[in-house]
Design a protein around this motif. Structure first.
Motif, PDB file in Angstrom:
ATOM      1  N   ARG A   1       0.807  -1.214   0.000  1.00  0.00           N
ATOM      2  CA  ARG A   1       0.000   0.000   0.000  1.00  0.00           C
ATOM      3  C   ARG A   1       0.842   1.267   0.000  1.00  0.00           C
ATOM      4  NH1 ARG A   1      -4.930  -0.699   4.035  1.00  0.00           N
ATOM      5  NH2 ARG A   1      -5.465   1.181   2.916  1.00  0.00           N
ATOM      6  N   ILE A   2       2.093   1.161   0.424  1.00  0.00           N
ATOM      7  CA  ILE A   2       2.949   2.347   0.489  1.00  0.00           C
ATOM      8  C   ILE A   2       4.302   2.015  -0.121  1.00  0.00           C
ATOM      9  CG2 ILE A   2       3.614   1.814   2.865  1.00  0.00           C
ATOM     10  CD1 ILE A   2       3.327   5.357   1.581  1.00  0.00           C
ATOM     11  N   SER A   3       4.704   2.839  -1.036  1.00  0.00           N
ATOM     12  CA  SER A   3       6.024   2.704  -1.634  1.00  0.00           C
ATOM     13  C   SER A   3       6.527   4.122  -1.858  1.00  0.00           C
ATOM     14  CB  SER A   3       5.949   1.932  -2.956  1.00  0.00           C
ATOM     15  OG  SER A   3       7.256   1.770  -3.468  1.00  0.00           O
ATOM     16  N   ALA A   4       7.285   4.607  -0.908  1.00  0.00           N
ATOM     17  CA  ALA A   4       7.710   6.003  -0.961  1.00  0.00           C
ATOM     18  C   ALA A   4       9.043   6.155  -0.270  1.00  0.00           C
ATOM     19  CB  ALA A   4       6.660   6.890  -0.289  1.00  0.00           C
ATOM     20  N   SER A   5       9.628   7.309  -0.472  1.00  0.00           N
ATOM     21  CA  SER A   5      10.832   7.670   0.267  1.00  0.00           C
ATOM     22  C   SER A   5      10.720   9.153   0.621  1.00  0.00           C
ATOM     23  CB  SER A   5      12.096   7.397  -0.554  1.00  0.00           C
ATOM     24  OG  SER A   5      12.083   8.177  -1.731  1.00  0.00           O
ATOM     25  N   LEU A   6      11.429   9.520   1.660  1.00  0.00           N
ATOM     26  CA  LEU A   6      11.418  10.905   2.109  1.00  0.00           C
ATOM     27  C   LEU A   6      12.844  11.418   2.020  1.00  0.00           C
ATOM     28  CD1 LEU A   6       9.824  13.262   3.349  1.00  0.00           C
ATOM     29  CD2 LEU A   6      10.232  12.248   5.599  1.00  0.00           C
ATOM     30  N   ALA A   7      13.059  12.341   1.119  1.00  0.00           N
ATOM     31  CA  ALA A   7      14.399  12.901   0.932  1.00  0.00           C
ATOM     32  C   ALA A   7      14.824  13.611   2.214  1.00  0.00           C
ATOM     33  CB  ALA A   7      14.405  13.870  -0.244  1.00  0.00           C
ATOM     34  N   PRO A   8      16.100  13.512   2.572  1.00  0.00           N
ATOM     35  CA  PRO A   8      16.565  14.187   3.786  1.00  0.00           C
ATOM     36  C   PRO A   8      16.217  15.677   3.827  1.00  0.00           C
ATOM     37  CG  PRO A   8      18.265  12.715   2.958  1.00  0.00           C
ATOM     38  CD  PRO A   8      17.159  12.732   1.930  1.00  0.00           C
ATOM     39  N   ALA A   9      16.294  16.350   2.694  1.00  0.00           N
ATOM     40  CA  ALA A   9      15.958  17.779   2.661  1.00  0.00           C
ATOM     41  C   ALA A   9      14.474  18.000   2.938  1.00  0.00           C
ATOM     42  CB  ALA A   9      16.333  18.387   1.309  1.00  0.00           C
ATOM     43  N   ASP A  10      13.617  17.110   2.419  1.00  0.00           N
ATOM     44  CA  ASP A  10      12.176  17.222   2.674  1.00  0.00           C
ATOM     45  C   ASP A  10      11.860  16.920   4.135  1.00  0.00           C
ATOM     46  OD1 ASP A  10      11.715  17.923   0.047  1.00  0.00           O
ATOM     47  OD2 ASP A  10      11.142  15.889  -0.564  1.00  0.00           O
ATOM     48  N   LYS A  11      12.529  15.912   4.689  1.00  0.00           N
ATOM     49  CA  LYS A  11      12.333  15.589   6.102  1.00  0.00           C
ATOM     50  C   LYS A  11      12.731  16.783   6.965  1.00  0.00           C
ATOM     51  CE  LYS A  11      13.733  12.384   9.734  1.00  0.00           C
ATOM     52  NZ  LYS A  11      14.593  11.251  10.077  1.00  0.00           N
TER      53      LYS A  11
ATOM     54  N   ALA B   1      12.773  19.905   6.044  1.00  0.00           N
ATOM     55  CA  ALA B   1      11.795  20.979   5.824  1.00  0.00           C
ATOM     56  C   ALA B   1      10.529  20.735   6.651  1.00  0.00           C
ATOM     57  CB  ALA B   1      11.459  21.091   4.339  1.00  0.00           C
ATOM     58  N   VAL B   2      10.087  19.490   6.717  1.00  0.00           N
ATOM     59  CA  VAL B   2       8.908  19.155   7.510  1.00  0.00           C
ATOM     60  C   VAL B   2       9.193  19.415   8.991  1.00  0.00           C
ATOM     61  CG1 VAL B   2       7.452  17.234   8.299  1.00  0.00           C
ATOM     62  CG2 VAL B   2       7.951  17.505   5.864  1.00  0.00           C
ATOM     63  N   MET B   3      10.354  18.974   9.459  1.00  0.00           N
ATOM     64  CA  MET B   3      10.710  19.191  10.858  1.00  0.00           C
ATOM     65  C   MET B   3      10.812  20.692  11.164  1.00  0.00           C
ATOM     66  SD  MET B   3      10.601  16.212  12.059  1.00  0.00           S
ATOM     67  CE  MET B   3      11.231  16.460  13.706  1.00  0.00           C
ATOM     68  N   GLN B   4      11.315  21.459  10.220  1.00  0.00           N
ATOM     69  CA  GLN B   4      11.397  22.907  10.406  1.00  0.00           C
ATOM     70  C   GLN B   4      10.000  23.533  10.427  1.00  0.00           C
ATOM     71  OE1 GLN B   4      14.130  24.806  11.218  1.00  0.00           O
ATOM     72  NE2 GLN B   4      12.517  26.292  11.579  1.00  0.00           N
ATOM     73  N   ALA B   5       9.106  23.021   9.587  1.00  0.00           N
ATOM     74  CA  ALA B   5       7.732  23.525   9.590  1.00  0.00           C
ATOM     75  C   ALA B   5       7.060  23.249  10.939  1.00  0.00           C
ATOM     76  CB  ALA B   5       6.930  22.896   8.446  1.00  0.00           C
ATOM     77  N   ILE B   6       7.308  22.070  11.494  1.00  0.00           N
ATOM     78  CA  ILE B   6       6.761  21.738  12.819  1.00  0.00           C
ATOM     79  C   ILE B   6       7.351  22.667  13.870  1.00  0.00           C
ATOM     80  CG2 ILE B   6       6.682  19.965  14.619  1.00  0.00           C
ATOM     81  CD1 ILE B   6       6.558  17.901  12.268  1.00  0.00           C
ATOM     82  N   ALA B   7       8.652  22.909  13.781  1.00  0.00           N
ATOM     83  CA  ALA B   7       9.295  23.832  14.731  1.00  0.00           C
ATOM     84  C   ALA B   7       8.706  25.234  14.597  1.00  0.00           C
ATOM     85  CB  ALA B   7      10.807  23.855  14.498  1.00  0.00           C
ATOM     86  N   THR B   8       8.414  25.651  13.376  1.00  0.00           N
ATOM     87  CA  THR B   8       7.814  26.964  13.142  1.00  0.00           C
ATOM     88  C   THR B   8       6.423  27.030  13.775  1.00  0.00           C
ATOM     89  OG1 THR B   8       9.064  27.264  11.099  1.00  0.00           O
ATOM     90  CG2 THR B   8       7.072  28.610  11.367  1.00  0.00           C
ATOM     91  N   ILE B   9       5.650  25.966  13.632  1.00  0.00           N
ATOM     92  CA  ILE B   9       4.319  25.926  14.243  1.00  0.00           C
ATOM     93  C   ILE B   9       4.444  26.086  15.753  1.00  0.00           C
ATOM     94  CG2 ILE B   9       2.323  24.445  14.746  1.00  0.00           C
ATOM     95  CD1 ILE B   9       2.721  23.275  11.881  1.00  0.00           C
ATOM     96  N   ARG B  10       5.364  25.342  16.348  1.00  0.00           N
ATOM     97  CA  ARG B  10       5.556  25.439  17.808  1.00  0.00           C
ATOM     98  C   ARG B  10       6.012  26.845  18.201  1.00  0.00           C
ATOM     99  NH1 ARG B  10       6.511  19.748  20.194  1.00  0.00           N
ATOM    100  NH2 ARG B  10       6.709  20.945  22.107  1.00  0.00           N
ATOM    101  N   GLU B  11       6.851  27.445  17.375  1.00  0.00           N
ATOM    102  CA  GLU B  11       7.347  28.798  17.646  1.00  0.00           C
ATOM    103  C   GLU B  11       6.218  29.825  17.559  1.00  0.00           C
ATOM    104  OE1 GLU B  11       9.922  31.655  14.898  1.00  0.00           O
ATOM    105  OE2 GLU B  11      11.059  29.908  15.564  1.00  0.00           O
ATOM    106  N   LYS B  12       5.296  29.623  16.622  1.00  0.00           N
ATOM    107  CA  LYS B  12       4.191  30.563  16.433  1.00  0.00           C
ATOM    108  C   LYS B  12       3.085  30.372  17.475  1.00  0.00           C
ATOM    109  CE  LYS B  12       5.865  32.622  12.852  1.00  0.00           C
ATOM    110  NZ  LYS B  12       6.278  34.012  12.945  1.00  0.00           N
TER     111      LYS B  12
END
Length: 157
Positions: A5-15, A17-28
């Motif tokens: 059902r799942i065949s994907a990869s998460l590029a280190p840069a995308d990971k 970016a996602v972690m930074q977006a979460i940090a931004t949410i917490r910061e806001k």
């Protein structure tokens, strides 16, 4: 093997970016709090049915502040309701995102585990596992059950 059902990869840069977006949410949202289990269990909770009640109570109190004790902070109530209303759509979006991430993680883990079980079973069934006996035994420990210890018999009185 079961359906993939799942065949994907998460590029280190995308990971990152996602972690930074979460940090931004917490910061806001620096005012977010962490309730204890006891707090969660005991506080009154506002749901969809209570929203209209709270809004109506605020309106009544705003138009008729004379019956409220001086210690009642109507502006704090207004701020509480406002932050609730502001956070509610954020909560809905994050809940949906969390469910998608959770479901995807569960599916990917399930597929990886099912593949590992297949490898283990193929290796056990194969007669040609020279040099792999120790690894197969180690993998098999995952399924070993601890025997239940007999309870000591009570001393006869």
């Amino acid at each position: 093997m079961p359906e993939n059902r799942i065949s994907a990869s998460l590029a280190p840069a995308d990971k990152e970016a996602v972690m930074q977006a979460i940090a931004t949410i917490r910061e806001k949202l620096p005012f977010l709090i962490d309730l204890t289990t006891e707090d969660r269990r005991t506080i009154v909770k506002m749901g969809d049915k209570s929203r209209a009640f709270v809004s109506k109570a605020l309106e009544v109190a705003t138009q008729n502040p004379n019956f409220l004790p001086r210690s009642f902070d109507l502006e704090e109530m207004r701020r509480d309701l406002e932050i609730y209303e502001d956070l509610y759509p954020v909560l809905l979006s994050l809940t949906q995102l969390q469910e998608l991430v959770d479901d995807t993680c569960i599916a990917a883990g399930s597929e990886a585990y099912a593949a590992a079980l297949a490898i283990y079973n193929y290796a056990k069934a194969s007669g040609d596992v020279t040099g792999l006996d120790a690894v197969i035994d180690e993998m098999g420990r995952r399924f070993s059950r601890r025997s239940k210890k007999k309870k000591p018999e009570a001393a006869a009185s």
